[in-house]
Design a protein around this motif. Structure first.
Motif, PDB file in Angstrom:
ATOM      1  N   PRO A 377       0.919  -1.299  -0.228  1.00  0.00           N
ATOM      2  CA  PRO A 377      -0.202   0.048  -0.031  1.00  0.00           C
ATOM      3  C   PRO A 377       1.299   1.413  -0.384  1.00  0.00           C
ATOM      4  CG  PRO A 377      -0.650  -1.452   1.811  1.00  0.00           C
ATOM      5  CD  PRO A 377       0.471  -1.843   0.784  1.00  0.00           C
ATOM      6  N   LEU A 378       2.399   1.073   1.127  1.00  0.00           N
ATOM      7  CA  LEU A 378       2.613   2.184   0.889  1.00  0.00           C
ATOM      8  C   LEU A 378       3.435   3.056  -0.649  1.00  0.00           C
ATOM      9  CD1 LEU A 378       4.482   4.038   2.569  1.00  0.00           C
ATOM     10  CD2 LEU A 378       6.177   2.944   2.696  1.00  0.00           C
ATOM     11  N   THR A 379       3.264   1.938  -1.682  1.00  0.00           N
ATOM     12  CA  THR A 379       4.204   1.571  -2.950  1.00  0.00           C
ATOM     13  C   THR A 379       2.716   2.378  -3.812  1.00  0.00           C
ATOM     14  OG1 THR A 379       4.993   0.093  -2.206  1.00  0.00           O
ATOM     15  CG2 THR A 379       5.093   0.371  -5.012  1.00  0.00           C
ATOM     16  N   ARG A 380       1.870   1.547  -3.342  1.00  0.00           N
ATOM     17  CA  ARG A 380       0.929   2.964  -4.144  1.00  0.00           C
ATOM     18  C   ARG A 380       0.593   4.552  -3.769  1.00  0.00           C
ATOM     19  NH1 ARG A 380      -2.278  -1.527  -7.013  1.00  0.00           N
ATOM     20  NH2 ARG A 380      -2.299  -3.659  -5.854  1.00  0.00           N
ATOM     21  N   TYR A 381       0.509   4.669  -2.674  1.00  0.00           N
ATOM     22  CA  TYR A 381       0.505   5.538  -2.181  1.00  0.00           C
ATOM     23  C   TYR A 381       1.436   6.878  -2.820  1.00  0.00           C
ATOM     24  CZ  TYR A 381       0.061   9.598   1.274  1.00  0.00           C
ATOM     25  OH  TYR A 381       0.150  11.232   1.553  1.00  0.00           O
ATOM     26  N   VAL A 382       2.401   6.474  -2.369  1.00  0.00           N
ATOM     27  CA  VAL A 382       3.659   7.253  -2.721  1.00  0.00           C
ATOM     28  C   VAL A 382       3.591   7.249  -4.016  1.00  0.00           C
ATOM     29  CG1 VAL A 382       6.066   7.161  -3.184  1.00  0.00           C
ATOM     30  CG2 VAL A 382       5.157   6.342  -1.169  1.00  0.00           C
ATOM     31  N   MET A 383       3.460   6.075  -5.189  1.00  0.00           N
ATOM     32  CA  MET A 383       3.745   6.542  -6.356  1.00  0.00           C
ATOM     33  C   MET A 383       2.405   7.381  -7.352  1.00  0.00           C
ATOM     34  SD  MET A 383       6.219   5.633  -7.480  1.00  0.00           S
ATOM     35  CE  MET A 383       6.302   6.033  -8.808  1.00  0.00           C
ATOM     36  N   ASN A 384       1.477   7.246  -6.224  1.00  0.00           N
ATOM     37  CA  ASN A 384       0.080   7.641  -6.860  1.00  0.00           C
ATOM     38  C   ASN A 384       0.552   9.124  -6.691  1.00  0.00           C
ATOM     39  OD1 ASN A 384      -0.838   6.166  -8.247  1.00  0.00           O
ATOM     40  ND2 ASN A 384      -1.686   5.194  -6.511  1.00  0.00           N
ATOM     41  N   TYR A 385       0.659   9.267  -5.443  1.00  0.00           N
ATOM     42  CA  TYR A 385       0.889  11.198  -5.286  1.00  0.00           C
ATOM     43  C   TYR A 385       2.390  11.392  -6.253  1.00  0.00           C
ATOM     44  CZ  TYR A 385       1.627  14.497  -1.606  1.00  0.00           C
ATOM     45  OH  TYR A 385       1.862  15.340  -0.819  1.00  0.00           O
ATOM     46  N   LEU A 386       3.837  11.449  -6.203  1.00  0.00           N
ATOM     47  CA  LEU A 386       4.424  11.984  -7.027  1.00  0.00           C
ATOM     48  C   LEU A 386       3.314  10.986  -8.540  1.00  0.00           C
ATOM     49  CD1 LEU A 386       6.897   8.787  -6.412  1.00  0.00           C
ATOM     50  CD2 LEU A 386       6.663  11.573  -5.480  1.00  0.00           C
ATOM     51  N   THR A 387       2.720  10.786  -9.317  1.00  0.00           N
ATOM     52  CA  THR A 387       2.500  10.762 -10.621  1.00  0.00           C
ATOM     53  C   THR A 387       1.923  12.249 -10.224  1.00  0.00           C
ATOM     54  OG1 THR A 387       2.125   8.422 -10.822  1.00  0.00           O
ATOM     55  CG2 THR A 387       1.001   9.799 -12.286  1.00  0.00           C
ATOM     56  N   PHE A 388       0.891  12.468  -9.295  1.00  0.00           N
ATOM     57  CA  PHE A 388       0.380  13.736  -9.211  1.00  0.00           C
ATOM     58  C   PHE A 388       0.839  14.785  -9.806  1.00  0.00           C
ATOM     59  CE2 PHE A 388      -3.872  11.074  -8.462  1.00  0.00           C
ATOM     60  CZ  PHE A 388      -4.953  11.347  -9.178  1.00  0.00           C
ATOM     61  N   LEU A 389       2.246  14.272  -8.254  1.00  0.00           N
ATOM     62  CA  LEU A 389       3.081  16.212  -8.391  1.00  0.00           C
ATOM     63  C   LEU A 389       3.473  16.141  -9.512  1.00  0.00           C
ATOM     64  CD1 LEU A 389       3.974  17.494  -5.851  1.00  0.00           C
ATOM     65  CD2 LEU A 389       6.200  15.947  -5.467  1.00  0.00           C
ATOM     66  N   ALA A 390       4.032  15.178 -10.328  1.00  0.00           N
ATOM     67  CA  ALA A 390       4.474  15.136 -11.357  1.00  0.00           C
ATOM     68  C   ALA A 390       3.882  16.646 -12.574  1.00  0.00           C
ATOM     69  CB  ALA A 390       5.041  14.049 -12.859  1.00  0.00           C
ATOM     70  N   ASP A 391       3.250  16.333 -12.549  1.00  0.00           N
ATOM     71  CA  ASP A 391       1.723  16.731 -13.245  1.00  0.00           C
ATOM     72  C   ASP A 391       1.803  18.842 -12.664  1.00  0.00           C
ATOM     73  OD1 ASP A 391       0.632  15.069 -14.943  1.00  0.00           O
ATOM     74  OD2 ASP A 391      -0.870  15.093 -13.306  1.00  0.00           O
ATOM     75  N   TYR A 392       2.925  19.274 -11.734  1.00  0.00           N
ATOM     76  CA  TYR A 392       3.247  20.137 -11.374  1.00  0.00           C
ATOM     77  C   TYR A 392       4.437  20.333 -11.597  1.00  0.00           C
ATOM     78  CZ  TYR A 392      -1.609  19.960  -8.906  1.00  0.00           C
ATOM     79  OH  TYR A 392      -3.033  19.477  -8.913  1.00  0.00           O
TER      80      TYR A 392
END
Length: 640
Positions: A377-392
């Motif tokens: 779950p930590l992997t999912r959370y971190v990578m989803n977070y970073l994916t959104f972060l990349a849009d900025y």
């Protein structure tokens, strides 16, 4: 020629003490004639007169074909010239008093016209109309600003005509808003040049400020203090942010921009007046608008607030050129400062939240192994977070440009090189994203130690790193980290998969003869033991791994194909050389030959779907049968 000499009789009757009669010059005659003409039209439009029907009409209405308005403005300018003349030459003249009274009457009419025009054209002088016609109005403003006050005093009719002509030039069928702007400007120019600018400005400020304040209110912009925002639930603050994001773009690009256009044009004759008007009309609303992000940024910072904070930052940053231009006056410097302070506060908040996000990864305390070695779950959370972060990434580049990576981090680098050493990651955002992934991977390293089976720990690593690589490859993260980063970590996934195979299937590999052709010369008992050993090792591996999972379809197929290629061809040759001799040697010994080569492919194809898909290996499958519980991926039984 125009004036006769006095008669002799008149001269003889004059006494030495009497003053000679005042002789009218040609200029005085023209001035007095202009006063009479002005009196005729100005008294006609006297706001205090109840005789003329025009008292309830507009001087600038289309019904009058605008000729009356032109004559009225010209008359006012003629009156002003007359007053200047009499003040200089005959300050005690009754004509000066008459001209002054007429001027006051004219100003009352223009004051009323100015107010009525602002009120009647409220819907046509709205921000959207101003913005849509900005090119025309800016051209009008530019030409008007080049005309000096004295030019307008000398020839008001030419100025009126030039305005009309320019409207026609810019718009084939001029809009109501363009005509209204031209009329407002002609009145403002006339009143300011006549010394009645304060009255004109007062009306304008009151009228337009009410419109701007009302627009701000309808946009949902509220004056919320920091203490009030701090007490609100984040969900409520998010709603406020959404409303603000919708409002700010319209407010800057349409509302304030349109108001600046109108101010600049109507009062182009005076820089100080147009600045004063715009400032008083828009400053309060703008300060309220740009104060909101700063108050949000000062609230408690948590990682889940990151994206709304970045939304606020991007909105102000993207609009900064317009803000700087529209509020470029010295008197609106507070507005620019407020917007800039909001940007600074928001940037600080983002940097703090990035640090907190990294800290949250490192402090994750989950100790329960993920069933089947799946994605944590930590992997999912971190990578989803970073994916959104990349849009900025654009905003993040500005925010963290001068923020170095941690230099004293205790993170191990057992499996990964530090991104600080990676020359491919040149931008600050790329470096920070790579660093956060490294933090995650090192945390997963500790989670892999929770598995007692080494093969499962490697499968866990392969699953999680594959998830990370896929997230990077299918998002804007790929633009930040680059192809080399993806390729490097994709290779590591294959390495972990290979390690899983080596540890998970080592007994199966060891049970197969190194050279099946040589095995044909083995004693029959040794051949029987060979089948027994393979059966036990294969069944044990299958049973243990039937609940293990590989979530990525491509990786799952690659592992199955790789296992099939290593097991099935060797087993097939051993099977074909020795099956008949084992069956002939002892009745019932066919139970030793439990699996046909194709059966192995079917069993392998059943793996890696988790506990729900796993089954047990049947010990009674004959050499001529195919397992009935699964036919998925039977092509894995063939050598490739």
């Amino acid at each position: 020629m125009f004036f006769k000499s006095p008669s002799p009789s008149t001269s003889r009757t004059a006494t030495p003490s009497s003053s000679p009669p005042h002789r009218h010059t040609f200029s005085e005659s023209l001035i007095e004639e202009n006063i009479l003409i002005a009196q005729s039209i100005i008294t006609k439009w006297d706001v205090h007169s109840s005789v003329h029907a025009c008292n309830i009409d507009s001087l600038f209405s289309a019904a009058n074909n605008r000729q009356e308005a032109k004559q009225f403005i010209k008359s006012v300018n003629d009156l002003q010239s007359a007053m200047h003349y009499f003040v200089s030459h005959h300050s005690g003249s009754q004509k000066l008093v008459q001209a002054q009274n007429l001027m006051q009457t004219a100003m009352k009419r223009l004051e009323k016209e100015f107010y009525q025009m602002l009120k009647a054209n409220r819907d046509y002088l709205d921000a959207e109309s101003m913005s849509v016609s900005n090119h025309s109005s800016m051209a009008l403003s530019s030409r008007a600003s080049r005309a000096s006050l004295s030019d307008m005093e000398e020839d008001s009719e030419d100025e009126f005509r030039s305005t009309d002509d320019l409207v026609s030039e810019n718009m084939e069928r001029p809009s109501v808003s363009m005509i209204a702007m031209a009329d407002l400007k002609s009145i403002a120019d006339c009143m300011i040049s006549s010394g009645y600018g304060k009255e004109c400005v007062r009306i304008y400020k009151i009228s337009r400020k009410s419109i701007v304040d009302e627009a701000i209110y309808h946009l949902g912009v509220e004056k919320l203090s920091f203490s009030l925002i701090q007490k609100m639930d984040w969900e409520a603050v998010e709603i406020k942010i959404k409303h603000w994001l919708h409002a700010v773009k319209f407010a800057v690009k349409t509302l304030f921009y349109g108001e600046r256009i109108l101010c600049d044009y109507v009062f182009s004759v005076s820089d100080s007046i147009r600045e004063s008007c715009f400032t008083e009309i828009c400053k309060e609303g703008a300060m309220t608008l740009f104060g909101f992000p700063e108050n949000v940024a000062k609230c408690k910072k948590t990682p889940e607030k990151m994206f709304r904070t970045l939304d606020l930052y991007e909105a102000v940053s993207d609009l900064w050129p317009e803000i700087e231009s529209i509020f470029g006056f010295e008197s609106t410097s507070d507005v620019r400062s407020q917007a800039l302070n909001s940007l600074i506060r928001l940037g600080d908040a983002v940097r703090t939240m990035l640090t907190d996000f990294e800290s949250a990864i490192q402090k994750d305390t989950s100790k329960t192994p993920i069933p089947g070695g799946g994605v944590h779950p930590l992997t999912r959370y971190v990578m989803n977070y970073l994916t959104f972060l990349a849009d900025y990434s654009g905003s993040l580049t500005d925010i963290i440009a001068d923020s170095p990576l941690p230099t004293n981090s205790p993170l191990p680098e057992t499996y990964y090189a530090s991104p600080k050493k990676d020359d491919d990651l040149s931008s600050p955002v790329s470096m920070r994203i790579a660093w956060l992934i490294l933090v995650l991977l090192c945390k997963l390293d500790g989670r892999a130690e929770l598995y007692k089976d080494v093969a499962l720990s490697y499968l866990f690593f392969a699953n999680n790193l594959q998830y990370i690589v896929t997230k990077v490859r299918t998002s804007n993260l790929s633009l930040l980290l680059g192809e080399d980063w993806v390729a490097k970590h994709d290779t590591k996934v294959r390495q972990y998969a290979a390690n899983y195979e080596r540890f998970g299937w080592s007994k199966v590999f060891a049970s197969l003869p190194d050279n099946p052709a040589v095995a044909a010369e083995m004693p029959i008992e040794q051949v029987r033991n060979g089948f027994r050993l393979f059966n036990l090792s294969f069944e044990d591996a299958y049973k243990k791994q039937s609940s293990w999972v590989v979530l990525d379809p491509k990786l799952r197929d690659e592992i199955k194909i790789s296992l099939a290629r290593k097991i099935v061809p060797v087993y097939r040759e051993f099977y074909e050389l020795n099956r008949n001799s084992v069956v002939r040697s002892e009745p019932g010994s066919q139970n030793l030959v439990r699996y046909a080569p194709d059966d192995l492919g079917n069993y392998l194809s059943d793996l890696f779907y988790g506990a729900a898909a796993g089954g047990s290996v049947s010990g009674s499958v004959s050499s001529n049968s195919t397992p009935s519980h699964s036919s998925r991926g039977s092509h894995y039984g063939r050598s490739h």
